[in-house]
Scaffold this motif. Structure first.
Motif, short mmCIF file in Angstrom:
data_model
loop_
_atom_site.label_atom_id
_atom_site.label_comp_id
_atom_site.label_asym_id
_atom_site.label_seq_id
_atom_site.Cartn_x
_atom_site.Cartn_y
_atom_site.Cartn_z
N PRO A 195 0.81 -1.24 0.00
CA PRO A 195 0.00 0.00 0.00
C PRO A 195 0.83 1.27 0.00
O PRO A 195 0.43 2.27 -0.61
CB PRO A 195 -0.85 -0.12 1.27
CG PRO A 195 -0.20 -1.18 2.10
CD PRO A 195 0.46 -2.11 1.14
N TRP A 216 4.95 -8.28 1.25
CA TRP A 216 3.52 -8.01 1.08
C TRP A 216 2.98 -8.82 -0.10
O TRP A 216 1.94 -9.48 0.01
CB TRP A 216 3.28 -6.52 0.85
CG TRP A 216 1.87 -6.18 0.45
CD1 TRP A 216 1.32 -6.27 -0.79
CD2 TRP A 216 0.81 -5.73 1.32
NE1 TRP A 216 0.00 -5.89 -0.77
CE2 TRP A 216 -0.34 -5.56 0.52
CE3 TRP A 216 0.73 -5.44 2.68
CZ2 TRP A 216 -1.56 -5.12 1.05
CZ3 TRP A 216 -0.48 -5.00 3.20
CH2 TRP A 216 -1.60 -4.85 2.38
N ILE A 220 -0.17 -11.72 -0.25
CA ILE A 220 -1.33 -11.74 -1.15
C ILE A 220 -1.35 -13.03 -1.95
O ILE A 220 -2.39 -13.70 -2.08
CB ILE A 220 -1.30 -10.52 -2.09
CG1 ILE A 220 -1.33 -9.20 -1.31
CG2 ILE A 220 -2.43 -10.61 -3.10
CD1 ILE A 220 -2.65 -8.89 -0.67
N LEU A 232 -8.27 -8.70 0.79
CA LEU A 232 -8.87 -7.37 0.94
C LEU A 232 -10.16 -7.33 0.13
O LEU A 232 -10.25 -7.94 -0.94
CB LEU A 232 -7.90 -6.29 0.48
CG LEU A 232 -6.72 -6.04 1.43
CD1 LEU A 232 -5.59 -5.32 0.73
CD2 LEU A 232 -7.18 -5.26 2.66
N ARG A 240 -10.02 -3.17 -4.67
CA ARG A 240 -9.09 -3.79 -3.72
C ARG A 240 -7.91 -2.87 -3.42
O ARG A 240 -7.39 -2.84 -2.30
CB ARG A 240 -8.61 -5.14 -4.26
CG ARG A 240 -9.71 -6.21 -4.25
CD ARG A 240 -9.15 -7.58 -4.59
NE ARG A 240 -8.72 -7.68 -5.97
CZ ARG A 240 -9.51 -8.08 -6.98
NH1 ARG A 240 -10.77 -8.40 -6.75
NH2 ARG A 240 -9.03 -8.17 -8.21
N SER A 241 -7.45 -2.10 -4.42
CA SER A 241 -6.37 -1.14 -4.19
C SER A 241 -6.82 -0.05 -3.22
O SER A 241 -6.07 0.35 -2.32
CB SER A 241 -5.92 -0.51 -5.52
OG SER A 241 -5.36 -1.48 -6.37
N ALA A 244 -6.75 -1.49 0.15
CA ALA A 244 -5.39 -1.60 0.69
C ALA A 244 -4.92 -0.27 1.27
O ALA A 244 -4.27 -0.23 2.33
CB ALA A 244 -4.43 -2.06 -0.42
N TYR A 247 -6.73 0.22 4.50
CA TYR A 247 -6.17 -0.69 5.50
C TYR A 247 -4.87 -0.13 6.07
O TYR A 247 -4.65 -0.14 7.29
CB TYR A 247 -5.93 -2.05 4.85
CG TYR A 247 -5.07 -2.98 5.66
CD1 TYR A 247 -5.51 -3.53 6.85
CD2 TYR A 247 -3.79 -3.32 5.22
CE1 TYR A 247 -4.72 -4.38 7.61
CE2 TYR A 247 -2.98 -4.17 5.96
CZ TYR A 247 -3.45 -4.69 7.14
OH TYR A 247 -2.65 -5.53 7.87
N LEU A 254 -8.20 -6.48 7.28
CA LEU A 254 -8.03 -7.64 6.42
C LEU A 254 -9.25 -8.54 6.55
O LEU A 254 -9.88 -8.60 7.62
CB LEU A 254 -6.78 -8.43 6.84
CG LEU A 254 -5.42 -7.80 6.57
CD1 LEU A 254 -4.32 -8.70 7.12
CD2 LEU A 254 -5.20 -7.55 5.09
N LEU A 272 1.26 -9.20 5.64
CA LEU A 272 0.39 -8.08 5.27
C LEU A 272 0.26 -7.06 6.41
O LEU A 272 -0.76 -6.40 6.55
CB LEU A 272 -0.99 -8.61 4.88
CG LEU A 272 -1.01 -9.59 3.70
CD1 LEU A 272 -2.43 -9.99 3.36
CD2 LEU A 272 -0.32 -8.99 2.48
N ARG A 274 0.52 -3.59 8.24
CA ARG A 274 0.14 -2.32 7.62
C ARG A 274 1.33 -1.50 7.13
O ARG A 274 1.27 -0.85 6.08
CB ARG A 274 -0.67 -1.47 8.62
CG ARG A 274 -2.11 -1.90 8.76
CD ARG A 274 -2.90 -0.88 9.60
NE ARG A 274 -4.32 -1.10 9.51
CZ ARG A 274 -5.02 -1.86 10.33
NH1 ARG A 274 -4.39 -2.47 11.33
NH2 ARG A 274 -6.32 -2.01 10.18
#
Length: 459
Positions: A195, A216, A220, A232, A240-241, A244, A247, A254, A272, A274
């Motif tokens: 992210p 990361w 995924i 996500l 989903r982006s 992220a 998040y 998540l 994953l 943050r």
């Protein structure tokens, strides 16, 4: 962008290059009108060709494509590793009579049977997914250990060999570390992008990236392979982006699948984390050990072979103009291979900074590992009991640079580092049974089991 078996189109948006690939028989000399680059060594009889076509691109764009190709070539020529796909050569085509091909860069690559993306399309949640994830993690560890970041880990860039094993491919986005950061091209696949990189500043040198970004991406990938879903929320890449980003800022959670086993849930959650700082605590060396345990890779069973497919084999010499049709349609094909490929099944079990001995070839079977000297394998705090009745058939020296300069391992048939039998008469070997240099692996004669070993400066 990695070619995928059986696909008839190129994945768009992942890189600045549209790629096509085909299997070709490699001749004794390059085709007329090509310039041969320096690669990882002479190619086998059959290899994969990856075309970076000219299309309607500007001279500046073409120059950028060639730079990417040569950077990938430089990286792979330095990393002869069992979990990274090899590049054998790079050619630049000079053929004005075929403008659709003229100026294209052609990469001559080790040929794969397919990709993880194609596998997941056929079989979501494949039963051997955990074993493949262990091999992917091993490839990342090898890349990071060499001081590089992959930058675009995703199913399409995990290539599957004829024996079913996995190797990392497509290093166009790979970047060499400069201190704490590397600088990668400003292209990525959003679903697998950390992210912090989704809103990062792009400088003249590209985007700053760190190994934690690959961690990361692995999280995924692991969730997708094991559950068939993304961790996500969102029905599209864009959704989903956005999730992220939320998040990372603490306003989204998540949504790990309940079907994710507990041991993998811990791994994926750590991958994953943050922030980069939280993820950096889980480097690929420690991550690999956890993934191997979760995958049950201690015995490293043979992976299933992929299904055979029809082979298409144009000759490389004199056929680059014909291959322009492949470039124009961006058809992606990997053909199978006649010869058996070298198999590496269990070396990834060996812990970092250790030497490992195995009861079977190619790092399979029983394993004993040490990170220090051992004067007697059959007694003391650390023992290797199976060698009492079984020979050692393979070895992996998985050491990194030692502060005392000790990176090689010498081993002896006698206790207390003493020569026994044939070792006594060996010339120029310091009467030792054998020696393996740093980061080397291979099969032994398989007729004996050493009883002691010690770390030395060099073989």
């Amino acid at each position: 962008m990695s070619p995928e078996a059986g696909e008839s189109h190129a994945e768009a948006g992942a890189t600045s290059a549209e790629a096509g690939a085909a299997s070709a028989e490699v001749g004794e000399r390059p085709a007329e009108g090509t310039v041969v680059g320096r690669g990882a060594g002479p190619p086998p009889r059959y290899a994969a060709l990856k075309f970076l076509p000219t299309g309607t691109r500007t001279p500046r764009q073409l120059r950028h494509l060639r730079e990417l190709a040569h950077r990938e070539q430089e990286l792979l020529s330095r990393l002869r590793s069992p979990r990274l796909i090899r590049m054998y050569d790079a050619l630049t085509v000079d053929d004005p009579d075929h403008p659709e091909l003229d100026g294209a860069t052609v990469l001559v690559l080790e040929r794969a049977e397919g990709s993880m993306a194609a596998l997941l399309d056929r079989s979501p949640r494949p039963p051997h997914g955990p074993a493949l994830l262990a091999q992917v993690c091993e490839g990342l560890h090898q890349l990071h250990h060499a001081g590089w970041v992959h930058g675009d880990l995703k199913p399409a860039n995990v290539l599957l060999m004829k024996d079913g094993s996995a190797r990392l491919g497509d290093f166009n986005m790979a970047a060499e570390m400069e201190g704490t950061h590397a600088y990668a091209p400003a292209f990525a696949t959003p679903d697998y992008t950390a992210p912090e990189l989704l809103w990062s500043e792009v400088t003249e040198r590209g985007t700053q990236i760190r190994p934690s970004a690959d961690v990361w991406s692995f999280g995924i990938l692991a969730h997708l392979v094991l559950t068939g879903t993304f961790p996500l929320p969102g029905g599209t890449t864009e959704a989903r982006s956005d999730a992220a980003v939320r998040y990372a800022r603490g306003t989204e959670e998540l949504r790990l699948s309940p079907e994710l086993p507990a041991v993998w849930r811990e791994i994926v959650t750590d991958c994953l984390a943050r922030t980069h700082e939280e993820r950096a605590a889980h480097d690929t060396a420690s991550l690999l050990r956890r993934v191997e345990r979760a995958a049950g890779a201690s015995r490293s069973a043979r992976l299933p072979r992929l299904r055979p497919r029809r082979r298409w084999r144009p000759a490389l010499v004199g056929t680059l103009a014909t291959a322009a049709l492949i470039v124009a349609t961006t058809a992606l094909v990997y053909a199978t291979r006649d010869e058996e490929q070298g198999l590496t099944y269990g070396y990834h079990r060996c812990p970092a900074d250790s030497v490992c001995f195995f009861s079977e070839p190619n790092g399979s079977g029983e394993m004993c590992s040490w990170d220090e000297d051992d004067a007697d394998w059959l007694s003391g705090a650390d023992t290797c009991r199976w060698t009492r009745g079984q020979p050692v058939k393979s070895i992996f020296n998985n050491s990194s640079d030692d502060e005392n300069g000790l990176g090689a391992v010498a081993y002896f048939r006698g206790r207390d580092f003493t020569p026994v039998g044939a070792d006594v008469t060996r010339k120029n070997s310091r009467n030792r049974t054998g020696c393996t240099s740093q980061r080397n692996q291979g099969n032994l004669a398989g007729t004996y089991a050493p009883l002691s070993h010690r770390w030395i400066a060099r073989c």
